[in-house]
Design a protein around this motif. Structure first.
Motif, PDB file in Angstrom:
ATOM      1  N   ASP A   1       0.844  -1.193   0.000  1.00  0.00           N
ATOM      2  CA  ASP A   1       0.000   0.000   0.000  1.00  0.00           C
ATOM      3  C   ASP A   1       0.873   1.233   0.000  1.00  0.00           C
ATOM      4  N   LEU A   2       0.392   2.285  -0.641  1.00  0.00           N
ATOM      5  CA  LEU A   2       1.087   3.562  -0.504  1.00  0.00           C
ATOM      6  C   LEU A   2       0.130   4.580   0.073  1.00  0.00           C
ATOM      7  N   TYR A   3       0.644   5.352   1.012  1.00  0.00           N
ATOM      8  CA  TYR A   3      -0.191   6.335   1.696  1.00  0.00           C
ATOM      9  C   TYR A   3       0.566   7.641   1.907  1.00  0.00           C
ATOM     10  N   ASN A   4      -0.148   8.724   1.806  1.00  0.00           N
ATOM     11  CA  ASN A   4       0.314   9.982   2.379  1.00  0.00           C
ATOM     12  C   ASN A   4       0.593   9.715   3.862  1.00  0.00           C
ATOM     13  N   ALA A   5       1.666  10.304   4.385  1.00  0.00           N
ATOM     14  CA  ALA A   5       2.139   9.955   5.725  1.00  0.00           C
ATOM     15  C   ALA A   5       1.103  10.232   6.816  1.00  0.00           C
ATOM     16  N   ASP A   6       0.391  11.338   6.718  1.00  0.00           N
ATOM     17  CA  ASP A   6      -0.571  11.656   7.772  1.00  0.00           C
ATOM     18  C   ASP A   6      -1.828  10.788   7.635  1.00  0.00           C
ATOM     19  N   GLU A   7      -2.211  10.494   6.411  1.00  0.00           N
ATOM     20  CA  GLU A   7      -3.315   9.548   6.177  1.00  0.00           C
ATOM     21  C   GLU A   7      -2.975   8.194   6.800  1.00  0.00           C
ATOM     22  N   PHE A   8      -1.737   7.751   6.596  1.00  0.00           N
ATOM     23  CA  PHE A   8      -1.272   6.466   7.125  1.00  0.00           C
ATOM     24  C   PHE A   8      -1.436   6.410   8.637  1.00  0.00           C
ATOM     25  N   VAL A   9      -1.022   7.463   9.313  1.00  0.00           N
ATOM     26  CA  VAL A   9      -1.076   7.478  10.774  1.00  0.00           C
ATOM     27  C   VAL A   9      -2.524   7.463  11.260  1.00  0.00           C
ATOM     28  N   CYS A  10      -3.365   8.290  10.644  1.00  0.00           N
ATOM     29  CA  CYS A  10      -4.763   8.360  11.096  1.00  0.00           C
ATOM     30  C   CYS A  10      -5.545   7.104  10.715  1.00  0.00           C
ATOM     31  N   ARG A  11      -5.325   6.636   9.510  1.00  0.00           N
ATOM     32  CA  ARG A  11      -6.048   5.457   9.022  1.00  0.00           C
ATOM     33  C   ARG A  11      -5.667   4.229   9.834  1.00  0.00           C
ATOM     34  N   LYS A  12      -4.416   4.162  10.226  1.00  0.00           N
ATOM     35  CA  LYS A  12      -3.921   3.065  11.072  1.00  0.00           C
ATOM     36  C   LYS A  12      -4.308   1.705  10.503  1.00  0.00           C
ATOM     37  N   PRO A  13      -3.734   1.320   9.371  1.00  0.00           N
ATOM     38  CA  PRO A  13      -4.142   0.052   8.750  1.00  0.00           C
ATOM     39  C   PRO A  13      -3.921  -1.122   9.707  1.00  0.00           C
ATOM     40  N   LEU A  14      -4.913  -1.976   9.784  1.00  0.00           N
ATOM     41  CA  LEU A  14      -4.867  -3.090  10.738  1.00  0.00           C
ATOM     42  C   LEU A  14      -3.708  -4.039  10.445  1.00  0.00           C
TER      43      LEU A  14
END
Lengths: 333, 333
Positions: A53-66
């Motif tokens: 997966d690729l994520y914007n860094a802040d999206e990654f932190v908030c989304r917190k993929p399981l």
């Protein structure tokens, strides 16, 4: 000179060798996120057992993929190593037990300190010095990913990568020269356009994305969007008229026919004078080997398009790197 | 009336019950692709063992992800069921042994025929008739994904989903009413803008994306881009001045603080008169339960923003559904 694997990359890969991995996260912001698109493309095509997966860094932190856990590898990138969101993402990933590798120009930066492993690359963009593209962010990212695939016995792409990287800078230099005249002509035509769109698919989408948001919007304050070459036909193409300005990227990867279809539409319903086509099939890419021949095209396009940006900037009397009113001008947002 | 699981969804899920799955692909084009963003968000947050990718349908076919095999589930969507790229993607996925489920308005369509299983939903968009949002594409997609998670013992979200869907349409209707006055004011201000940007993060990004490409660009020929609320700060924000027109979406999911930060920046450096804010925290969402309270917000935003589009269209003398020069007007591209 023969390119060898970056020593930091070698050390980082050796450090994670025994570690079971079941997911790769590519995490960054803006221009550094844009290179993750071709990175994911590489894994999608060659990794049977490493979903990515690729994520914007802040999206990654908030989304917190399981799926983020001790069986994850998180590769992060920030030029300066100071991008707050990316530094926070590195800390967040480590707290969740993931292996973390940071790519940055500054090995003595907050990002390098926050990640378990740091890999240095070089860029002429910030330093102004002439670098060899074999030391660039793309090169280092592909070394990491190809090395990972080799280590996990999922694909053996390192020899083709190193051979390709040793021929990359000459290919870029020739591509720049080949476009100079056309860029002068198109800069005249594009300079007053209310919007300039960039079109690409597959790995090229990354180059289209960074050119739209980090160059045209950020440095020239021009309305823009990176349009995926097939999504184009599901809405965006309706803005096309004889005055619409588009940059169409045509790569060498498996999605090329999407880009060709978009180009054909643009030439039919737009005005060819306003359609700047960069076609990798016309470039001299001697020595670049599959699959990196196609995977390095976005880097070549992006470097070449810098020349076009400077042409535009001169005509528009808006200097490139000084042309920012918020980024690095104010800090409290 | 209590919402029950769509019969087609139940049949499709029953048919794949015994099947080992290790990857979910969400595949579509344009507006139908936009709903896959919140779908992936749901799986990212709740599925420990189902990594998920979303792709434009033609990108999916050309990219040919190596993980696509008999252990994959591919969910596809096309309103009419005739989108060529999506039909081809369904065939491609079946050739690779994947389980395929097509979502479409037309159960007698090429897409429904191409996929193993077909699920019908309803839309007021094409038919003009009043539907209940519990029968919409979002509703059916969440039924599929929540049902899949329940079936695989990964999460038990179906009761919360059904309870939420039974209260969704009243929430939408109230949200439309609540925005009417503001929309009239902002349509006046936005009507002559050379570009209108939409901002969102997390699941809301899907709504921002479809509004930018399928409404503003496709139906109104307005320059636009869906800007991710944090990527905004890594380039796009440089286009902000007192005349820049933005639609800022503020949802209720975990990425809300990204959206709040973008809103705050816009209000500080733009002109509040040109910043149309849709804030889900101001809506009456009675009966919507976590996590669907947040996950249904993009659908609410999109439906509400249709009202704004009609306002704009009237002022700009460009009718909405007739406002296309290529899509469904010519067929040989």
């Amino acid at each position: 000179m023969k390119t060898e694997v970056n020593a930091d990359v070698g050390a980082a890969l050796a450090a994670i060798e025994g570690r079971p991995l079941r997911h790769v996260f590519l995490v960054a912001c803006g221009g550094s996120l844009s290179i993750m698109h071709p990175g994911k493309y590489l894994l999608d095509r060659f990794a049977p057992d490493l979903p990515c997966d690729l994520y914007n860094a802040d999206e990654f932190v908030c989304r917190k993929p399981l799926r983020l856990d001790e069986n994850s590898l998180v590769i992060l990138c920030s030029q300066t190593g100071t991008t707050r969101e990316t530094v926070a993402a590195a800390r967040f990933a480590r707290e969740h037990g993931a292996a973390t590798i940071a790519m940055t120009l500054e090995i003595a930066s907050p990002l390098a300190a926050a990640a378990e492993h740091a890999v240095a690359y070089r860029a002429h963009y910030t330093t102004g010095e002439k670098i060899d593209a074999a030391d660039s962010n793309y090169a280092v990212l592909y070394m990491l990913l190809a090395g990972l695939l080799a280590q996990r016995n999922q694909a053996d792409l390192v020899p083709a990568l190193l051979a390709s990287l040793s021929k990359l800078q000459p290919a870029i230099d020739k591509a720049k020269l080949a476009h100079e005249e056309r860029f002068a002509t198109f800069a005249e035509r594009f300079q007053k356009s209310p919007a300039i769109y960039t079109l690409g698919a597959g790995p090229d989408y990354g180059a289209a994305y960074s050119y739209a948001i980090c160059v045209l919007m950020e440095m020239q304050w021009i309305n823009s969007q990176a349009v995926h070459a097939n999504e184009f036909f599901h809405g965006p193409f309706e803005v096309v008229d004889k005055s619409a300005c588009f940059i169409a990227l045509l790569g060498l990867d498996e999605t090329r026919r999407l880009e060709e279809r978009a180009r054909d539409f643009l030439l039919r319903f737009g005005d060819a004078k306003n359609i700047l086509i960069l076609d990798a099939a016309e470039l001299d890419l001697e020595g670049l080997e599959d699959p990196f021949r196609a995977l390095l095209v976005p880097l070549i396009f992006f470097d070449v398009l810098w020349v076009f940006a400077y042409r535009l900037a001169a005509l528009r009397h808006q200097p490139m790197l000084e042309g920012r009113r918020y980024m690095k001008q104010i800090s409290d947002y």
